[in-house]
Design an enzyme around this catalytic site. Structure first.
Site, short mmCIF file in Angstrom:
data_model
loop_
_atom_site.label_atom_id
_atom_site.label_comp_id
_atom_site.label_asym_id
_atom_site.label_seq_id
_atom_site.Cartn_x
_atom_site.Cartn_y
_atom_site.Cartn_z
N TYR A 1 0.85 -1.19 0.00
CA TYR A 1 0.00 0.00 0.00
C TYR A 1 0.89 1.24 0.00
O TYR A 1 1.44 1.64 1.01
CB TYR A 1 -0.93 0.01 1.21
CG TYR A 1 -1.88 -1.15 1.30
CD1 TYR A 1 -2.21 -1.91 0.18
CD2 TYR A 1 -2.47 -1.50 2.51
CE1 TYR A 1 -3.09 -2.98 0.27
CE2 TYR A 1 -3.36 -2.56 2.61
CZ TYR A 1 -3.66 -3.30 1.49
OH TYR A 1 -4.53 -4.36 1.59
N SER B 1 -13.11 -5.10 2.15
CA SER B 1 -14.11 -4.41 1.32
C SER B 1 -15.53 -4.83 1.67
O SER B 1 -16.33 -5.16 0.79
CB SER B 1 -13.84 -4.65 -0.18
OG SER B 1 -12.59 -4.14 -0.54
N PRO B 2 -15.88 -4.84 2.97
CA PRO B 2 -17.23 -5.26 3.36
C PRO B 2 -18.32 -4.30 2.90
O PRO B 2 -19.49 -4.65 2.94
CB PRO B 2 -17.14 -5.32 4.88
CG PRO B 2 -16.10 -4.31 5.24
CD PRO B 2 -15.08 -4.43 4.14
N LEU B 3 -17.91 -3.10 2.46
CA LEU B 3 -18.88 -2.13 1.96
C LEU B 3 -18.80 -1.98 0.43
O LEU B 3 -19.28 -1.00 -0.13
CB LEU B 3 -18.65 -0.77 2.63
CG LEU B 3 -18.74 -0.78 4.16
CD1 LEU B 3 -18.49 0.62 4.72
CD2 LEU B 3 -20.09 -1.30 4.62
N GLY B 4 -18.22 -2.99 -0.21
CA GLY B 4 -18.17 -2.95 -1.68
C GLY B 4 -17.42 -1.75 -2.21
O GLY B 4 -17.86 -1.10 -3.16
N GLY C 1 -17.15 1.07 -0.99
CA GLY C 1 -17.98 2.26 -0.81
C GLY C 1 -19.33 2.20 -1.49
O GLY C 1 -20.22 2.99 -1.19
#
Length: 325
Positions: A56, A203-206, A208
């Site tokens: 990152y 990425s549990p919120l896709g 964003g």
């Protein structure tokens, strides 16, 4: 915050992914002071699992996290990853989990993070040129030396998970999982439970999308990888808006935000799951961590279970080839 166990590793059940503070998204790397405030606020709210990686930036995110943790290192379960940068001379962009690279990567991460040990050390992607037994064998030596406490894999396939776990216990698998990415459900989740391995959805919120706030990609800058992601382009984007709208409808009924509903759905999947939503903003962090107190009804959970996952691959073609090895 409630806690869960990833194998025998105790963590707050909502963690924090730090990647977007330095890399990948619009505005990344433009407000380090704000990102540090967000990390400090996360610790104040009971977040313990903090996730970064050497790639990152590269390197900038680990440096940022290390700066934020000065004086507070003991409050976190610190996770980082190796394997997408070669320190042994392999061609750029080629995974490298050779034992020599594992050792070199760890030394760099320890230095940048300002610590003498990593609590949870993940192989970022499976290296097809290095047998997983060799990689985990090298990691086991680092555990014996006290430099690493727990081992993890990311986006590994079932056979790789079994082979790795036979060499040294694997504490957690980190893979994408959310209302719009349900890939782990048929095979991987049952395997993790068979082997008592925890699951850390990234990425549990896709990215964003499930917040309902993204209605166009026009506001993304050119460094934002979502501009070329199959789920954010063309007809897929418009089809996926319908999924976001359906999550919004459940949120209105539940008296919560769409982000909180998406996280609460994941948390209801088991007490061995600890999602790591990413943000660089205190306000978003507070919204996400408040999902710890959201209890969806059985009917709401069943409704969410029936939603059609997102249209389009969740990475571009080259990255898709690195998944589920």
């Amino acid at each position: 915050m409630k806690h869960v166990k990833l194998r025998d590793l105790d963590v707050g059940r909502i963690g924090l992914g730090a990647m977007g503070m330095s890399f990948g998204y619009t505005g990344a790397g433009t407000d380090d002071a704000g990102s540090i405030r967000t990390i400090h606020r996360a610790l104040d709210l009971g977040v313990t699992l903090l996730d970064t990686a050497e790639v990152y930036g590269p390197y900038a995110n680990e440096q940022l996290v290390g700066q934020a943790l000065k004086g507070r290192r003991d409050e976190v379960v610190l996770a980082t990853k190796f394997g997408l940068i070669s320190h042994t001379g392999r061609e750029p962009g080629t995974p490298d989990s050779s034992p020599a690279n594992v050792r070199a990567a760890l030394d760099g991460s320890l230095r940048r993070l300002g610590t003498d040990h990593i609590d949870l050390y993940y192989q970022h992607r499976v290296d097809p040129r290095t047998p997983i037994e060799d990689t985990v064998g090298a990691l086991a030596e680092l555990v014996a030396a006290g430099k690493v406490r727990h081992l993890g894999l990311s986006e590994a396939g079932a056979d790789t998970i079994r082979r790795a776990h036979a060499v040294h216990p694997i504490t957690a698998l980190q893979s994408e999982y959310s209302l719009w990415t349900r890939d782990p459900e048929p095979e991987i989740l049952p395997l993790l439970r068979e082997l008592n391995i925890g699951f850390v959805p990234y990425s549990p919120l896709g990215h964003g999308f499930l917040t309902g706030q993204i209605r166009s990609v026009e506001d993304f800058d050119d460094s934002d990888w979502r501009k070329t992601n199959p789920r954010f382009t063309g007809e897929n984007f418009h089809r996926n808006l319908r999924l976001a709208d359906e999550v919004q409808a459940v949120a209105a009924e539940a008296g919560a935000t769409p982000a909180q509903v998406a996280l609460a759905w994941l948390l209801a999947k088991g007490d061995d799951i600890a999602p790591i939503p990413g943000t660089k903003r205190v306000s978003r962090l507070e919204e996400n961590t408040a999902a710890d107190g959201v209890e969806l009804t059985a009917a709401q959970l069943a409704n969410l279970d029936t939603l059609t996952p997102a249209a389009g691959d969740h990475h571009e073609e080259a990255q898709m080839r690195m998944l589920d090895r």
